[in-house]
Scaffold this motif. Sequence first.
Motif, short mmCIF file in Angstrom:
data_model
loop_
_atom_site.label_atom_id
_atom_site.label_comp_id
_atom_site.label_asym_id
_atom_site.label_seq_id
_atom_site.Cartn_x
_atom_site.Cartn_y
_atom_site.Cartn_z
N THR A 174 0.81 -1.22 0.00
CA THR A 174 0.00 0.00 0.00
C THR A 174 0.84 1.27 0.00
O THR A 174 0.39 2.31 -0.49
N GLN A 175 2.05 1.21 0.55
CA GLN A 175 2.90 2.40 0.60
C GLN A 175 4.11 2.27 -0.32
O GLN A 175 4.24 3.01 -1.29
N ALA A 176 5.01 1.33 -0.03
CA ALA A 176 6.26 1.25 -0.80
C ALA A 176 6.00 1.00 -2.29
O ALA A 176 6.56 1.69 -3.15
N LEU A 177 5.16 0.02 -2.60
CA LEU A 177 4.86 -0.28 -4.00
C LEU A 177 4.14 0.88 -4.66
O LEU A 177 4.47 1.28 -5.78
N THR A 178 3.15 1.43 -3.98
CA THR A 178 2.37 2.55 -4.55
C THR A 178 3.26 3.74 -4.86
O THR A 178 3.19 4.32 -5.96
N HIS A 179 4.10 4.12 -3.91
CA HIS A 179 5.00 5.27 -4.14
C HIS A 179 5.98 4.97 -5.26
O HIS A 179 6.32 5.86 -6.06
N ALA A 180 6.46 3.72 -5.33
CA ALA A 180 7.39 3.34 -6.41
C ALA A 180 6.72 3.47 -7.77
O ALA A 180 7.34 3.93 -8.75
N VAL A 181 5.47 3.05 -7.86
CA VAL A 181 4.73 3.17 -9.11
C VAL A 181 4.59 4.63 -9.52
O VAL A 181 4.86 5.01 -10.68
N ILE A 182 4.19 5.48 -8.57
CA ILE A 182 3.94 6.89 -8.89
C ILE A 182 5.23 7.60 -9.30
O ILE A 182 5.26 8.33 -10.31
N LEU A 183 6.30 7.41 -8.53
CA LEU A 183 7.56 8.09 -8.85
C LEU A 183 8.19 7.53 -10.12
O LEU A 183 8.80 8.27 -10.90
N SER A 184 8.02 6.23 -10.37
CA SER A 184 8.53 5.65 -11.62
C SER A 184 7.77 6.20 -12.82
O SER A 184 8.35 6.45 -13.89
N PHE A 185 6.47 6.41 -12.65
CA PHE A 185 5.67 7.05 -13.69
C PHE A 185 6.23 8.44 -14.00
O PHE A 185 6.40 8.82 -15.17
N GLY A 186 6.56 9.21 -12.97
CA GLY A 186 7.14 10.53 -13.17
C GLY A 186 8.49 10.46 -13.87
O GLY A 186 8.77 11.27 -14.77
N LEU A 187 9.33 9.51 -13.47
CA LEU A 187 10.64 9.36 -14.13
C LEU A 187 10.47 8.98 -15.60
O LEU A 187 11.24 9.45 -16.45
N ALA A 188 9.47 8.15 -15.90
CA ALA A 188 9.23 7.79 -17.30
C ALA A 188 8.81 9.01 -18.12
O ALA A 188 9.26 9.20 -19.26
N LEU A 189 7.95 9.85 -17.53
CA LEU A 189 7.57 11.09 -18.23
C LEU A 189 8.79 11.95 -18.51
O LEU A 189 8.94 12.53 -19.60
N ALA A 190 9.69 12.06 -17.52
CA ALA A 190 10.89 12.87 -17.70
C ALA A 190 11.75 12.31 -18.83
O ALA A 190 12.31 13.08 -19.62
N ARG A 191 11.85 10.99 -18.92
CA ARG A 191 12.67 10.39 -19.97
C ARG A 191 12.04 10.49 -21.35
O ARG A 191 12.73 10.50 -22.36
N LEU A 192 10.71 10.60 -21.38
CA LEU A 192 10.02 10.77 -22.65
C LEU A 192 10.14 12.19 -23.19
O LEU A 192 9.90 12.44 -24.37
N GLY A 193 10.48 13.13 -22.31
CA GLY A 193 10.64 14.51 -22.74
C GLY A 193 9.34 15.17 -23.13
O GLY A 193 9.33 16.05 -24.02
N VAL A 194 8.24 14.80 -22.50
CA VAL A 194 6.95 15.35 -22.87
C VAL A 194 6.72 16.70 -22.19
O VAL A 194 7.35 17.02 -21.18
N ASP A 195 5.80 17.47 -22.75
CA ASP A 195 5.39 18.75 -22.17
C ASP A 195 4.23 18.47 -21.21
O ASP A 195 3.14 18.11 -21.64
N VAL A 196 4.46 18.61 -19.92
CA VAL A 196 3.44 18.27 -18.94
C VAL A 196 2.22 19.16 -19.08
O VAL A 196 1.09 18.73 -18.84
#
Length: 315
Positions: A174-196
């Motif tokens: 509920t905490q460690a996995l959830t936070h990992a998913v959310i922050l990994s999603f953010g890192l993926a957006l950064a690597r895609l170079g998209v305009d938020v």
Amino acid sequence: MSGFPRSVVVGGSGAVGGMFAGLLRESGSRTLVVDLVPPPGRQDCLVGDVTAPGPELAAAVRDADLVLLAVHEDVALKAVAPLTRLMRPDALLADTLSVRTGMAAELAAHAPGVQHVGLNPMFAPAAGMAGRPVAAVVTGDGPGVEALLRLVEGGGGRPVRLTAEEHDRTTAATQALTHAVILSFGLALARLGVDVRALAATAPPPHQVLLALLARVLGGSPEVYGDIQRSNPRAAPARRALAEALRSFASLVGDDPARPGDPGDPGGVDGAGELDGVFEELRRLMGPELAAGQDHCQELFRTLHRTDDEGEKDR
């Protein structure tokens, strides 16, 4: 009148400790806040080290009906022996640690007879306790434990009793996995170079929810999120399961035909199957919670739509 006429909250200047100190004071308890380094300008706080209590702190602990530790795990564990030597036999020790197995072992070694309950609010204190779950791990039951759980209920919280093992296994998801998913999603957006900004303007509801979750996490403390990832012994397996599941999913949809999923991996996806097989497996996992989750998501999407409409009116 409070079930705890006199209480001591160690770390009561922080967000979690402050929430419980406020709850105790509202109930009529004479509550002493203790901190090693109180915030600037804080006058109603005793400066003291709970791992080596001085005379004033020792006297307060001897008189207390409840001693609540809202401090880092390494401080709480070191404090168990010196505090329980001072506490009255009928007093309650409580803590707010996000990992339970270490405290259970420390109590078994140094204070097996003490009344103790661990309370882990499963929400940010700023959100308020009303209607929200508070994981409760009872290590040593007694009247004080029941009184504190009633106090949490009186403050609007929902105590959920778990064993120490159940707690750490559950919070790894509920905490460690959830936070990992959310922050990994953010890192993926950064690597895609998209305009938020473009994403926010065009995103369908599921993506809007993920962006909102990312924004919420980024408003918190990196230290707190890091502690959750590092301190729970079951967090690393949860992160590995996430990484393996993503690799299996990528293989399933054709990213890497040379690396099919491993049918023998109980946490993975059978690469020989099709996506409908994955959906069926996950529907079985959700079980009776599936329909309730769908309703909850629909209500969440309606809220997003209403918020968007209100934003348009304000422009």
